[in-house]
Motif scaffolding. Structure first.
Motif, PDB file in Angstrom:
ATOM      1  N   PRO A 179       0.812  -1.225   0.000  1.00  0.00           N
ATOM      2  CA  PRO A 179       0.000   0.000   0.000  1.00  0.00           C
ATOM      3  C   PRO A 179       0.842   1.272   0.000  1.00  0.00           C
ATOM      4  CG  PRO A 179       0.042  -0.985   2.184  1.00  0.00           C
ATOM      5  CD  PRO A 179       0.753  -1.948   1.281  1.00  0.00           C
ATOM      6  N   LEU A 180       0.922   1.923  -1.140  1.00  0.00           N
ATOM      7  CA  LEU A 180       1.640   3.189  -1.277  1.00  0.00           C
ATOM      8  C   LEU A 180       0.720   4.226  -1.910  1.00  0.00           C
ATOM      9  CD1 LEU A 180       5.077   1.911  -2.645  1.00  0.00           C
ATOM     10  CD2 LEU A 180       4.606   2.724  -0.326  1.00  0.00           C
ATOM     11  N   GLU A 181       0.901   5.478  -1.550  1.00  0.00           N
ATOM     12  CA  GLU A 181       0.049   6.533  -2.073  1.00  0.00           C
ATOM     13  C   GLU A 181       0.400   6.867  -3.531  1.00  0.00           C
ATOM     14  OE1 GLU A 181      -0.026   9.936   0.418  1.00  0.00           O
ATOM     15  OE2 GLU A 181      -0.679   8.820   2.193  1.00  0.00           O
ATOM     16  N   ARG A 229       3.520   5.736  -8.022  1.00  0.00           N
ATOM     17  CA  ARG A 229       3.360   5.751  -6.571  1.00  0.00           C
ATOM     18  C   ARG A 229       4.564   6.416  -5.901  1.00  0.00           C
ATOM     19  NH1 ARG A 229       1.133   0.517  -4.560  1.00  0.00           N
ATOM     20  NH2 ARG A 229       3.297  -0.172  -4.540  1.00  0.00           N
ATOM     21  N   THR A 230       4.487   6.561  -4.584  1.00  0.00           N
ATOM     22  CA  THR A 230       5.478   7.360  -3.861  1.00  0.00           C
ATOM     23  C   THR A 230       6.895   6.820  -3.968  1.00  0.00           C
ATOM     24  OG1 THR A 230       4.859   6.156  -1.842  1.00  0.00           O
ATOM     25  CG2 THR A 230       3.867   8.325  -2.181  1.00  0.00           C
ATOM     26  N   ASP A 231       7.072   5.530  -4.209  1.00  0.00           N
ATOM     27  CA  ASP A 231       8.426   4.981  -4.326  1.00  0.00           C
ATOM     28  C   ASP A 231       8.939   4.999  -5.764  1.00  0.00           C
ATOM     29  OD1 ASP A 231       6.871   3.001  -5.427  1.00  0.00           O
ATOM     30  OD2 ASP A 231       7.894   1.342  -4.394  1.00  0.00           O
ATOM     31  N   GLY A 232       8.159   5.585  -6.663  1.00  0.00           N
ATOM     32  CA  GLY A 232       8.551   5.643  -8.064  1.00  0.00           C
ATOM     33  C   GLY A 232       8.066   4.477  -8.893  1.00  0.00           C
ATOM     34  N   SER A 233       7.524   3.452  -8.256  1.00  0.00           N
ATOM     35  CA  SER A 233       6.988   2.321  -9.004  1.00  0.00           C
ATOM     36  C   SER A 233       5.689   2.718  -9.691  1.00  0.00           C
ATOM     37  CB  SER A 233       6.746   1.120  -8.078  1.00  0.00           C
ATOM     38  OG  SER A 233       5.745   1.418  -7.123  1.00  0.00           O
ATOM     39  N   VAL A 234       5.346   1.982 -10.756  1.00  0.00           N
ATOM     40  CA  VAL A 234       4.140   2.285 -11.523  1.00  0.00           C
ATOM     41  C   VAL A 234       3.212   1.082 -11.491  1.00  0.00           C
ATOM     42  CG1 VAL A 234       3.203   2.856 -13.792  1.00  0.00           C
ATOM     43  CG2 VAL A 234       5.369   3.866 -13.039  1.00  0.00           C
ATOM     44  N   VAL A 261     -17.962   6.703 -15.131  1.00  0.00           N
ATOM     45  CA  VAL A 261     -17.166   5.883 -14.217  1.00  0.00           C
ATOM     46  C   VAL A 261     -16.394   4.846 -15.028  1.00  0.00           C
ATOM     47  CG1 VAL A 261     -17.211   4.333 -12.234  1.00  0.00           C
ATOM     48  CG2 VAL A 261     -18.876   6.193 -12.394  1.00  0.00           C
ATOM     49  N   VAL A 262     -15.077   4.943 -14.989  1.00  0.00           N
ATOM     50  CA  VAL A 262     -14.202   3.982 -15.664  1.00  0.00           C
ATOM     51  C   VAL A 262     -13.654   3.015 -14.620  1.00  0.00           C
ATOM     52  CG1 VAL A 262     -12.058   3.694 -16.948  1.00  0.00           C
ATOM     53  CG2 VAL A 262     -13.578   5.614 -17.478  1.00  0.00           C
ATOM     54  N   SER A 263     -13.828   1.731 -14.846  1.00  0.00           N
ATOM     55  CA  SER A 263     -13.358   0.701 -13.927  1.00  0.00           C
ATOM     56  C   SER A 263     -12.195  -0.062 -14.557  1.00  0.00           C
ATOM     57  CB  SER A 263     -14.474  -0.287 -13.585  1.00  0.00           C
ATOM     58  OG  SER A 263     -15.542   0.391 -12.934  1.00  0.00           O
ATOM     59  N   ALA A 264     -11.148  -0.281 -13.767  1.00  0.00           N
ATOM     60  CA  ALA A 264      -9.956  -0.972 -14.274  1.00  0.00           C
ATOM     61  C   ALA A 264      -9.392  -1.892 -13.208  1.00  0.00           C
ATOM     62  CB  ALA A 264      -8.891   0.049 -14.697  1.00  0.00           C
ATOM     63  N   TYR A 265      -8.582  -2.879 -13.640  1.00  0.00           N
ATOM     64  CA  TYR A 265      -7.968  -3.837 -12.744  1.00  0.00           C
ATOM     65  C   TYR A 265      -6.448  -3.777 -12.871  1.00  0.00           C
ATOM     66  CZ  TYR A 265     -12.515  -6.104 -12.020  1.00  0.00           C
ATOM     67  OH  TYR A 265     -13.804  -6.359 -11.674  1.00  0.00           O
ATOM     68  N   LEU A 266      -5.757  -4.004 -11.769  1.00  0.00           N
ATOM     69  CA  LEU A 266      -4.294  -4.070 -11.799  1.00  0.00           C
ATOM     70  C   LEU A 266      -3.864  -5.268 -12.631  1.00  0.00           C
ATOM     71  CD1 LEU A 266      -1.598  -2.934 -10.568  1.00  0.00           C
ATOM     72  CD2 LEU A 266      -1.843  -4.722  -8.823  1.00  0.00           C
ATOM     73  N   THR A 267      -3.014  -5.006 -13.640  1.00  0.00           N
ATOM     74  CA  THR A 267      -2.542  -6.103 -14.513  1.00  0.00           C
ATOM     75  C   THR A 267      -1.028  -6.123 -14.690  1.00  0.00           C
ATOM     76  OG1 THR A 267      -3.011  -4.659 -16.423  1.00  0.00           O
ATOM     77  CG2 THR A 267      -4.692  -6.289 -15.828  1.00  0.00           C
ATOM     78  N   GLY A 268      -0.326  -5.140 -14.149  1.00  0.00           N
ATOM     79  CA  GLY A 268       1.125  -5.129 -14.311  1.00  0.00           C
ATOM     80  C   GLY A 268       1.783  -4.053 -13.479  1.00  0.00           C
ATOM     81  N   THR A 269       3.109  -4.050 -13.492  1.00  0.00           N
ATOM     82  CA  THR A 269       3.877  -3.041 -12.771  1.00  0.00           C
ATOM     83  C   THR A 269       5.121  -2.691 -13.580  1.00  0.00           C
ATOM     84  OG1 THR A 269       5.143  -4.730 -11.581  1.00  0.00           O
ATOM     85  CG2 THR A 269       3.171  -3.872 -10.494  1.00  0.00           C
ATOM     86  N   ALA A 270       5.675  -1.533 -13.247  1.00  0.00           N
ATOM     87  CA  ALA A 270       6.952  -1.114 -13.823  1.00  0.00           C
ATOM     88  C   ALA A 270       7.866  -0.744 -12.661  1.00  0.00           C
ATOM     89  CB  ALA A 270       6.761   0.070 -14.766  1.00  0.00           C
ATOM     90  N   GLY A 271       9.165  -1.012 -12.804  1.00  0.00           N
ATOM     91  CA  GLY A 271      10.100  -0.790 -11.712  1.00  0.00           C
ATOM     92  C   GLY A 271      10.392   0.662 -11.473  1.00  0.00           C
TER      93      GLY A 271
END
Length: 222
Positions: free
Chosen positions: A68-70, A153-158, A211-221
């Motif tokens: 959990p990051l902002e 997010r706050t740590d730079g991750s996407v 209202v646009v609904s989306a799901y988490l499907t990936g990350t970037a470093g």
């Protein structure tokens, strides 16, 4: 999305009324989720869909939730949307504050709710227009299933989300549970919300919310 034909100088009043309906619904939904017996249930897709998922088509592929990051920024490259994100809390009436009118190209995140990438539905809200020009989410209604939404997010991750559907909820009979509630209790979800429909002169407000609904499907470093 159509903002309708509005009298000159009416933008702030119109947007304010629309947000009052939308965000008061958020407050009431939150109270029901915490005070009601057994908490909130996972709602299904809304009754009025602009671009729903075709029958038989699976949800975007699952990705394990993130720590959990902002959020700090949201980008939807295919729509030309890119903006900083700021946390917003509740005002004296118990409704969440949207971004100030002086910040039309800033997105508000409901800071007391889910962080984007964590389990649950994270809520991002933005104005559709101002008195004189389009605002940050003016083109949001052009989103389609499969569109990518990137939240830095706050740590730079996407955290990368994939749009599942785009719905239009009328202002009258607004169903807060369907808009704000998580659909899958095990997945990270995202809602992007703005005003929509047409301008109702008699009521002095937009007739609906996009209202646009989306799901988490990936990350970037980082």
């Amino acid at each position: 999305m159509s903002s309708g034909t509005r009298p000159a100088g009416s933008g702030r009043l119109v947007t304010g009324v629309a947000w009052a309906v939308l965000l008061s619904g958020l407050w009431l939904w939150g109270r029901e989720a915490t005070d009601g017996p057994g908490g909130s249930s996972a709602p299904t897709t809304g009754d009025i869909a602009a671009v729903g998922r075709p029958l038989g088509v699976a949800l975007p592929p699952a990705r394990d939730p993130l720590p959990p990051l902002e959020p700090r920024r949201v980008d939807i490259p295919s729509l030309g949307i890119g903006a900083p994100v700021v946390a917003r809390g509740l005002d004296d009436t118990g409704a969440i504050d949207p971004p100030p009118f002086e910040m039309p190209h800033t997105v508000g995140w409901y800071g007391s709710g889910t962080r984007p990438g964590s389990v649950g539905a994270a809520l991002l809200v933005g104005h559709v227009d101002t008195e004189t020009r389009p605002a940050v989410f003016y083109g949001l209604s052009a989103a389609r299933p499969g569109v990518k939404v990137r939240v830095t997010r706050t740590d730079g991750s996407v955290a990368e989300f994939t749009v599942d559907d785009v719905q239009v909820f009328p202002r009258e009979g607004f169903d807060a549970a369907k808009v704000y509630g998580a659909r899958d209790p095990h997945r990270a979800e995202l809602r992007l919300i703005t005003c929509g429909g047409t301008f109702d002169r008699a009521a002095g407000a937009y007739t609906a919310n996009v209202v646009v609904s989306a799901y988490l499907t990936g990350t970037a470093g980082r």
